[in-house]
Design an enzyme around this catalytic site. Sequence first.
Site, mmCIF file in Angstrom:
data_model
loop_
_atom_site.group_PDB
_atom_site.id
_atom_site.type_symbol
_atom_site.label_atom_id
_atom_site.label_comp_id
_atom_site.label_asym_id
_atom_site.label_seq_id
_atom_site.Cartn_x
_atom_site.Cartn_y
_atom_site.Cartn_z
ATOM 1 N N ASN A 116 -2.139 48.080 19.100
ATOM 2 C CA ASN A 116 -1.557 47.345 18.101
ATOM 3 C C ASN A 116 -0.348 47.756 17.809
ATOM 4 O OD1 ASN A 116 -0.982 45.826 15.625
ATOM 5 N ND2 ASN A 116 -2.411 47.077 14.199
ATOM 6 N N LYS A 136 2.093 46.673 15.884
ATOM 7 C CA LYS A 136 2.618 46.366 14.718
ATOM 8 C C LYS A 136 3.987 45.740 14.879
ATOM 9 C CE LYS A 136 -0.156 50.057 13.156
ATOM 10 N NZ LYS A 136 -0.736 51.154 12.276
ATOM 11 N N HIS A 193 -6.254 43.920 8.987
ATOM 12 C CA HIS A 193 -5.712 45.437 8.967
ATOM 13 C C HIS A 193 -5.313 46.000 7.775
ATOM 14 C CE1 HIS A 193 -3.226 48.633 10.107
ATOM 15 N NE2 HIS A 193 -3.716 48.549 11.367
ATOM 16 N N GLU A 196 -2.887 47.537 6.824
ATOM 17 C CA GLU A 196 -1.428 47.264 6.217
ATOM 18 C C GLU A 196 -1.232 45.928 5.655
ATOM 19 O OE1 GLU A 196 0.265 48.236 9.944
ATOM 20 O OE2 GLU A 196 -0.308 50.342 9.498
ATOM 21 N N GLU A 241 -10.970 51.827 10.580
ATOM 22 C CA GLU A 241 -9.720 52.470 10.453
ATOM 23 C C GLU A 241 -9.569 53.255 9.163
ATOM 24 O OE1 GLU A 241 -6.938 50.882 13.466
ATOM 25 O OE2 GLU A 241 -6.574 49.590 11.881
ATOM 26 N N GLY A 246 -1.284 56.402 11.057
ATOM 27 C CA GLY A 246 0.281 56.789 11.096
ATOM 28 C C GLY A 246 0.308 58.021 10.609
ATOM 29 N N SER A 270 -4.326 57.447 14.328
ATOM 30 C CA SER A 270 -3.941 58.545 14.862
ATOM 31 C C SER A 270 -4.562 58.818 16.009
ATOM 32 C CB SER A 270 -3.871 59.589 13.923
ATOM 33 O OG SER A 270 -2.857 59.258 12.795
HETATM 34 O O1 LIG Z 1 -3.418 51.103 12.368
HETATM 35 C C1 LIG Z 1 -3.540 51.587 13.368
HETATM 36 C C2 LIG Z 1 -3.913 50.394 14.410
HETATM 37 O O2 LIG Z 1 -4.330 49.416 13.946
HETATM 38 C C3 LIG Z 1 -3.474 53.009 13.868
HETATM 39 O O3 LIG Z 1 -2.415 53.515 13.763
HETATM 40 P P1 LIG Z 1 -1.947 54.709 14.482
HETATM 41 O O4 LIG Z 1 -2.488 54.926 15.717
HETATM 42 O O5 LIG Z 1 -0.339 54.759 14.557
HETATM 43 O O6 LIG Z 1 -2.180 55.716 13.449
#
Ligand SMILES: O=C(CO)COP(=O)(O)O
Length: 249
Positions: A10, A12, A94, A96, A166, A172, A212
């Site tokens: 992803n 983002k 997601h 976010e 997740e 992140g 992560s």
């Molecule tokens: O949100 C994520 C994948 O959709 C995970 O993000 P990170 O791997 O940057 O922690």
Amino acid sequence: MPRQFFVGGNFKMNGVRQSITDIVKNLNSAKLDSTTEVVISPPALYLTLTRELADPKIGVAAQNVFDKPNGAFTGEISVEQLKDTSINWAVIGHSERRVILKESDEFIARKVKAAVDGGVSVIFCIGETLEEREANKTIEVVTRQLNAAAKELSKEQWAKVVIAYEPVWAIGTGKVATTEQAQEVHAAIRKWLGETISAQAADDVRVIYGGSVSEKNCRELATQPDVDGFLVGGASLKPAFVDIINARI
Ligand SMILES: O=C(CO)COP(=O)(O)O
């Protein structure tokens, strides 16, 4: 049949034409575990570029899709438009989008339904916040998120869904869930699939972990019986993504 290992990337809201081209070309030329299904998810503007450049065996996912077929929905993209441009996957739910854009369980579930109805497979993201984990509500929260989707989808439609667990506190932050924490929730999700959907769904639906994931921690996570792959954020932008795809070789 064992579940096929699945690794999603992803991106983002990262990357521009040049860097995304570089990432895709790097993946095309890398030696990837042929038993792992790989799907990458660039920002919407670069979906068609990515689809054109990527090796056909690499899937491409939108990071979002709308639940209505067409019409006056400024800024949104429809399932039909994804299919029309050979984008056969969508990331939906997601954290976010749940947290920052206030998407509800019900709205997300409608989008999952619209995608699957229209022939687009879904990486369906669920997970708890730190506050919810500390209040011992992890299983309650993921079950609520799953139940919302179960209200919309037929039992057979779960074959088109990959569930991405997740934990929001691990995204992140560099704070990866321990293998035990991941396995515990993945096993609970599989139990939920067996009890709520079907024995076949419990056997077949992939449950992948995100938060992560790196080239350093992926191998241990991949040893867990209910961890069927990863959804990778930051590390999917780096050459180390290849090592994560190859976590089991
Ligand atoms: O949100 C994520 C994948 O959709 C995970 O993000 P990170 O791997 O940057 O922690």
